[in-house]
Design a protein around this motif. Sequence first.
Motif, PDB file in Angstrom:
ATOM      1  N   THR A  51       6.512   6.789  -1.551  1.00  0.00           N
ATOM      2  CA  THR A  51       5.568   6.241  -0.582  1.00  0.00           C
ATOM      3  C   THR A  51       4.789   5.085  -1.202  1.00  0.00           C
ATOM      4  N   VAL A  52       4.459   5.218  -2.480  1.00  0.00           N
ATOM      5  CA  VAL A  52       3.658   4.186  -3.137  1.00  0.00           C
ATOM      6  C   VAL A  52       4.537   3.079  -3.726  1.00  0.00           C
ATOM      7  N   LEU A  53       5.622   3.455  -4.374  1.00  0.00           N
ATOM      8  CA  LEU A  53       6.417   2.475  -5.125  1.00  0.00           C
ATOM      9  C   LEU A  53       7.528   1.827  -4.305  1.00  0.00           C
ATOM     10  N   GLY A  54       7.919   2.447  -3.197  1.00  0.00           N
ATOM     11  CA  GLY A  54       9.100   1.968  -2.488  1.00  0.00           C
ATOM     12  C   GLY A  54      10.339   2.251  -3.319  1.00  0.00           C
ATOM     13  N   ASP A  55      11.410   1.511  -3.061  1.00  0.00           N
ATOM     14  CA  ASP A  55      12.630   1.697  -3.850  1.00  0.00           C
ATOM     15  C   ASP A  55      12.461   1.039  -5.204  1.00  0.00           C
ATOM     16  N   LYS A  66       1.644  -0.115   5.495  1.00  0.00           N
ATOM     17  CA  LYS A  66       2.992  -0.657   5.433  1.00  0.00           C
ATOM     18  C   LYS A  66       3.221  -1.582   6.632  1.00  0.00           C
ATOM     19  N   ALA A  67       3.941  -2.678   6.369  1.00  0.00           N
ATOM     20  CA  ALA A  67       4.215  -3.603   7.458  1.00  0.00           C
ATOM     21  C   ALA A  67       5.310  -3.043   8.356  1.00  0.00           C
ATOM     22  N   LYS A  68       5.308  -3.514   9.601  1.00  0.00           N
ATOM     23  CA  LYS A  68       6.362  -3.076  10.525  1.00  0.00           C
ATOM     24  C   LYS A  68       7.674  -3.771  10.195  1.00  0.00           C
ATOM     25  N   ASP A  69       8.757  -3.207  10.644  1.00  0.00           N
ATOM     26  CA  ASP A  69      10.059  -3.809  10.404  1.00  0.00           C
ATOM     27  C   ASP A  69      10.198  -5.062  11.252  1.00  0.00           C
ATOM     28  N   PRO A  70      10.289  -6.236  10.614  1.00  0.00           N
ATOM     29  CA  PRO A  70      10.352  -7.482  11.380  1.00  0.00           C
ATOM     30  C   PRO A  70      11.655  -7.621  12.169  1.00  0.00           C
ATOM     31  N   CYS A 105      11.425  11.266 -11.082  1.00  0.00           N
ATOM     32  CA  CYS A 105      10.029  11.019 -10.688  1.00  0.00           C
ATOM     33  C   CYS A 105       9.950  10.001  -9.551  1.00  0.00           C
ATOM     34  N   VAL A 106      10.548   8.826  -9.772  1.00  0.00           N
ATOM     35  CA  VAL A 106      10.350   7.766  -8.776  1.00  0.00           C
ATOM     36  C   VAL A 106      11.057   8.065  -7.455  1.00  0.00           C
ATOM     37  N   HIS A 107      11.939   9.077  -7.455  1.00  0.00           N
ATOM     38  CA  HIS A 107      12.567   9.466  -6.194  1.00  0.00           C
ATOM     39  C   HIS A 107      11.800  10.553  -5.453  1.00  0.00           C
ATOM     40  N   GLN A 108      10.770  11.107  -6.067  1.00  0.00           N
ATOM     41  CA  GLN A 108       9.968  12.090  -5.343  1.00  0.00           C
ATOM     42  C   GLN A 108       9.283  11.371  -4.174  1.00  0.00           C
ATOM     43  N   ALA A 119      -2.999  10.621  -5.294  1.00  0.00           N
ATOM     44  CA  ALA A 119      -3.587  10.894  -3.975  1.00  0.00           C
ATOM     45  C   ALA A 119      -2.533  11.435  -3.013  1.00  0.00           C
ATOM     46  N   GLN A 120      -1.282  10.946  -3.162  1.00  0.00           N
ATOM     47  CA  GLN A 120      -0.199  11.465  -2.321  1.00  0.00           C
ATOM     48  C   GLN A 120       0.003  12.957  -2.576  1.00  0.00           C
ATOM     49  N   TYR A 121      -0.115  13.364  -3.829  1.00  0.00           N
ATOM     50  CA  TYR A 121       0.067  14.781  -4.160  1.00  0.00           C
ATOM     51  C   TYR A 121      -1.126  15.618  -3.712  1.00  0.00           C
TER      52      TYR A 121
END
Lengths: 173, 459
Positions: B198-202, B297-301, B190-193, B20-22
Amino acid sequence: MALRELSSLEKSLGLKKPKKYSTQGDNKVPVLQNNNGPSLTGLVTIATHLVQEANRSELLGSSAEQRALVQQWLEYRVTKLDNCPKEDIKTIFKDLNLYLEDKVYLAGNNFTLADTLMYYGIHHIMVDLAVQEKEKWANVTRWFDHVQHYPGVRHHLPPVVVLRNRFYPSGHH
Amino acid sequence: MATLYSPPDFWRSYPILISAQYSGAQITMVPSLPDFKGEDSQETDHLSKFPFRKVPAFEENGFQIQEATAIANYVAGDVLRGAGPQDQALVQQWVNLAEGEIIPSMTTWVYPIMGVAAYSDKACEKAKEVLLGVLSVLNQHLLPRTFLVGDTVTLADISVACALLLLFTQVMEPSMRQLYLNVTRWFCTCVHQPQFRTVLGDVILCKTASPGKLDGKPASTEIIKNQQQEVRSLSEVEVQQVEVHKQQEGVQQVEQQEQQVEQQQEEQQEQQQEQQQEQQQEDGLDPTEEAVAAEPKAKDPFASLPKSTFVLDEFKRTYSNEDTLTVALPYLWKKLDREGWSLWYSEYKYPSELGQVFMSCNLITGMFQRLDRLRKHAFASIALLGTDGDSSISGVWLLRGQQLAFELCEDWQADYESYSWRKLDPESEETCTLVREYLSWQGDFKHVGKSFNQAKIFK
């Protein structure tokens, strides 16, 4: 050669108005003539300038580390790769092949100006490589093939045929 | 409007969300199926929109799809499906490989290591054989290629990368990655694209092989029994927690949908009971929780804290690359911003329940995974002291702010209640000793009275 490269770069960046260039000295160092500013000298300087003018600064790297790596490879291009004596080409390929073993792009995880300029600079060598040599430098060949298929990059250069199914048995490197 | 029925951060849904991101498809996530009445109930099946009763499930303007790959294919744009009939067929080939070969074997291999499924010697050996075979083929295939099909990312890359995700984060430690360099290069790219990120995070690749990790093999049948007990008690703890978290969430879901992991029958029955409980738990989410889960995504606490002069990444780099005693520790004490950061000592409250050392290690690494999003704001060294059957878990934490960071975000509270926490005075002699012992992995550890066994670093 550098001038055709720069005009290809302009096109791939989507810059509409062609620039005026001249060359300087025996090495034909490119000079960009600016209408309303000082002229710029040198391939890397001009290429960097074009990228910024096109508002594509991500091509220069998006983190401090990636920016440094891009600069490293741009420097490598003009100091090591260009005018490289024939007997040193093997060393360059050996180094590049090792470097690209675990990387898809030269700097970081995405396409940058380093890939474009290294591609332009190495193209004349790749054209002459035999199939067997391309297989020997499998990582360089893969990177090269990826860059030449990257949208909008190839322009003035003829495509280099790369076979993705091996002809020769592996194991000699 | 498209709706995806799936728990948040469920790995079976990753390919759909990345596609969906693509393609730019807009998808709303809803954590559970609309008409789910529990595992027992057969009555609604023929009326149900989703008779397979599986998540993820998908609905758009009255059109329903089940099965993750079918949904991903629908959501993916034409570019992701491959250019031309040949590439399209090749994309299909890799997607099928991911579903039919990689995922079943991957779960058989990885779940026991994560402590969420029972271990079976035979099944695991078979699974490893299949997977190593697939990895070799992939490695050959990716030597001359940047992506699996064509010159850009396709659904093939998305499917296979997501199918290998747990393998890369849980099992494939550095020396094993060396054997599959081309696969690793491709996976990392791939996971750095941005669309993956956006989906997987780091995505943090597996760092070290812990006992039982490389071959996932406990030494004797007695250990298997222990392990099963451990599995059960872990699951019970989870059921008690309303909190549902990343990796395990996904894992439990998959057990519901595919019971391909070979298990002893008794074990299966137990698990089914647990699954029912879990499902009920899940259905019991109230509207607020659903809304929270649906938020991207949650806000930065830590956003409210003043900027600190202490750069955590620099310290982590120093710690990883330099000698701990002569460089990293002096660096820490010199640079530490005592206002912006705090030091804590933690101890596992239930040492008597700790059995085998490698299970305890999994407990620690599991906690680290669940705290993934805290990595930018915390550093810790957690040590396992003692031996099998007589061990304890304790460690020192460096946390952003003066408050116990776990209290700031619900996602981080899964494990912290199982530990006792004590704030350390950065100027005291005792703190100096504790930090030195836990960071250098040597010393007397007098406060515990057990000798150092091994430690894990949260960074």
